[in-house]
Design a protein around this motif. Structure first.
Motif, PDB file in Angstrom:
ATOM      1  N   THR A  60       0.847  -1.186   0.000  1.00 25.34           N
ATOM      2  CA  THR A  60       0.000   0.000   0.000  1.00 25.34           C
ATOM      3  C   THR A  60       0.889   1.244   0.000  1.00 25.34           C
ATOM      4  O   THR A  60       2.109   1.155   0.052  1.00 25.34           O
ATOM      5  CB  THR A  60      -0.931   0.013   1.223  1.00 25.34           C
ATOM      6  N   ARG A  70     -12.989  -4.116   2.430  1.00 27.24           N
ATOM      7  CA  ARG A  70     -11.605  -3.776   2.756  1.00 27.24           C
ATOM      8  C   ARG A  70     -11.074  -2.919   1.617  1.00 27.24           C
ATOM      9  O   ARG A  70     -11.098  -3.322   0.464  1.00 27.24           O
ATOM     10  CB  ARG A  70     -10.772  -5.028   2.923  1.00 27.24           C
ATOM     11  N   SER A  72      -9.456  -3.541  -3.424  1.00 29.42           N
ATOM     12  CA  SER A  72     -10.067  -4.395  -2.424  1.00 29.42           C
ATOM     13  C   SER A  72     -10.042  -5.835  -2.913  1.00 29.42           C
ATOM     14  O   SER A  72     -10.210  -6.095  -4.106  1.00 29.42           O
ATOM     15  CB  SER A  72     -11.515  -3.949  -2.188  1.00 29.42           C
ATOM     16  N   SER A 120      -3.070   3.077   5.682  1.00 35.47           N
ATOM     17  CA  SER A 120      -3.455   3.029   4.270  1.00 35.47           C
ATOM     18  C   SER A 120      -4.484   1.944   3.981  1.00 35.47           C
ATOM     19  O   SER A 120      -4.848   1.719   2.839  1.00 35.47           O
ATOM     20  CB  SER A 120      -2.217   2.801   3.400  1.00 35.47           C
ATOM     21  N   LYS A 121      -4.953   1.257   5.025  1.00 33.89           N
ATOM     22  CA  LYS A 121      -5.956   0.203   4.861  1.00 33.89           C
ATOM     23  C   LYS A 121      -7.184   0.552   5.690  1.00 33.89           C
ATOM     24  O   LYS A 121      -7.082   0.840   6.876  1.00 33.89           O
ATOM     25  CB  LYS A 121      -5.399  -1.152   5.311  1.00 33.89           C
ATOM     26  N   TRP A 126      -7.842  -0.722   0.320  1.00 38.12           N
ATOM     27  CA  TRP A 126      -6.433  -0.398   0.485  1.00 38.12           C
ATOM     28  C   TRP A 126      -6.067   0.711  -0.481  1.00 38.12           C
ATOM     29  O   TRP A 126      -6.409   0.638  -1.662  1.00 38.12           O
ATOM     30  CB  TRP A 126      -5.561  -1.607   0.193  1.00 38.12           C
ATOM     31  N   ASP A 136      -7.738  -0.502   9.155  1.00 36.51           N
ATOM     32  CA  ASP A 136      -7.691  -1.957   9.171  1.00 36.51           C
ATOM     33  C   ASP A 136      -6.292  -2.428   9.542  1.00 36.51           C
ATOM     34  O   ASP A 136      -5.310  -1.920   9.002  1.00 36.51           O
ATOM     35  CB  ASP A 136      -8.068  -2.463   7.767  1.00 36.51           C
ATOM     36  N   TYR A 137      -6.203  -3.394  10.428  1.00 34.03           N
ATOM     37  CA  TYR A 137      -4.925  -3.999  10.812  1.00 34.03           C
ATOM     38  C   TYR A 137      -3.943  -2.974  11.381  1.00 34.03           C
ATOM     39  O   TYR A 137      -2.743  -3.174  11.315  1.00 34.03           O
ATOM     40  CB  TYR A 137      -4.263  -4.704   9.617  1.00 34.03           C
ATOM     41  N   GLU A 154      -3.016  -0.297  10.093  1.00 35.22           N
ATOM     42  CA  GLU A 154      -2.274   0.365   9.026  1.00 35.22           C
ATOM     43  C   GLU A 154      -3.110   1.516   8.483  1.00 35.22           C
ATOM     44  O   GLU A 154      -4.270   1.325   8.130  1.00 35.22           O
ATOM     45  CB  GLU A 154      -1.935  -0.621   7.910  1.00 35.22           C
TER      46      GLU A 154
END
Length: 175
Positions: A37, A127, A143, A109-110, A129, A104-105, A107
């Motif tokens: 990403t 999702r 995604s 960029s997610k 990214w 997300d996670y 991060e």
């Protein structure tokens, strides 16, 4: 045993993949790739203004929609408010879907975007990214979701800060 696994994979594809293809999703064989990403992604720069949809893969929640825009704003609850707007190609009316996005996670960029889909009576988690952006001209968002053993559903959006985007200017960013 191998024939049984092949049969189960084929049955799963026919049950899940074919309806997804009919709804306009891009279904591919294999697992979701692990794309990098945007390095040093800056959410504050990304969410400060409107993004125009320049191009995209077909998508069930955007069927029959053109001239789509995405507005992203911070909310007081710590989530991001996302609003998708477009013009219906069937009746010319406005189409609007609003939801929330979360990192997300861990991060930046997610994102996980949760959009209510009224016709399906559910909330659809996507999702999202950010693969690449220069924050001022373009962004590439992607995604991927696993469907069943051996298949995945991918979505891709090219976004711009203007309603049109020079393809050459985007390609220059990747040289």
């Amino acid at each position: 045993m191998a024939n049984l696994c092949a049969f189960i994979s084929l049955a799963a594809f026919l049950a899940v993949g074919i309806p997804s293809l009919v709804m306009g999703q891009v279904v591919l064989p294999g697992e979701c790739p692990k794309y990098a990403t945007q390095a040093r992604f800056n959410p504050a720069q990304f969410i400060v203004s409107r993004w125009y949809e320049i191009s995209r893969y077909p998508s069930a929640f955007e069927d029959d929609t053109r001239c789509s825009v995405v507005d992203i704003k911070p909310s007081r609850q710590g989530a991001l408010k996302m609003s998708f707007k477009g013009i219906s190609t069937t009746d010319g009316g406005a189409t609007v879907a609003a939801g929330n996005a979360y990192f997300d996670y861990g991060e930046l960029s997610k994102f996980v975007v949760q959009i209510p889909v009224i016709s399906w009576n559910t909330t659809l988690p996507i999702r999202l990214w950010i693969i690449s952006t220069d924050y001022t001209n373009y962004a590439v968002a992607w995604s991927c979701n696993p469907l069943c053993t051996g298949f995945r559903q991918e979505q891709l959006w090219v976004l711009g800060k203007q309603t049109t985007l020079s393809f050459i200017s985007v390609l220059a960013k990747f040289d």
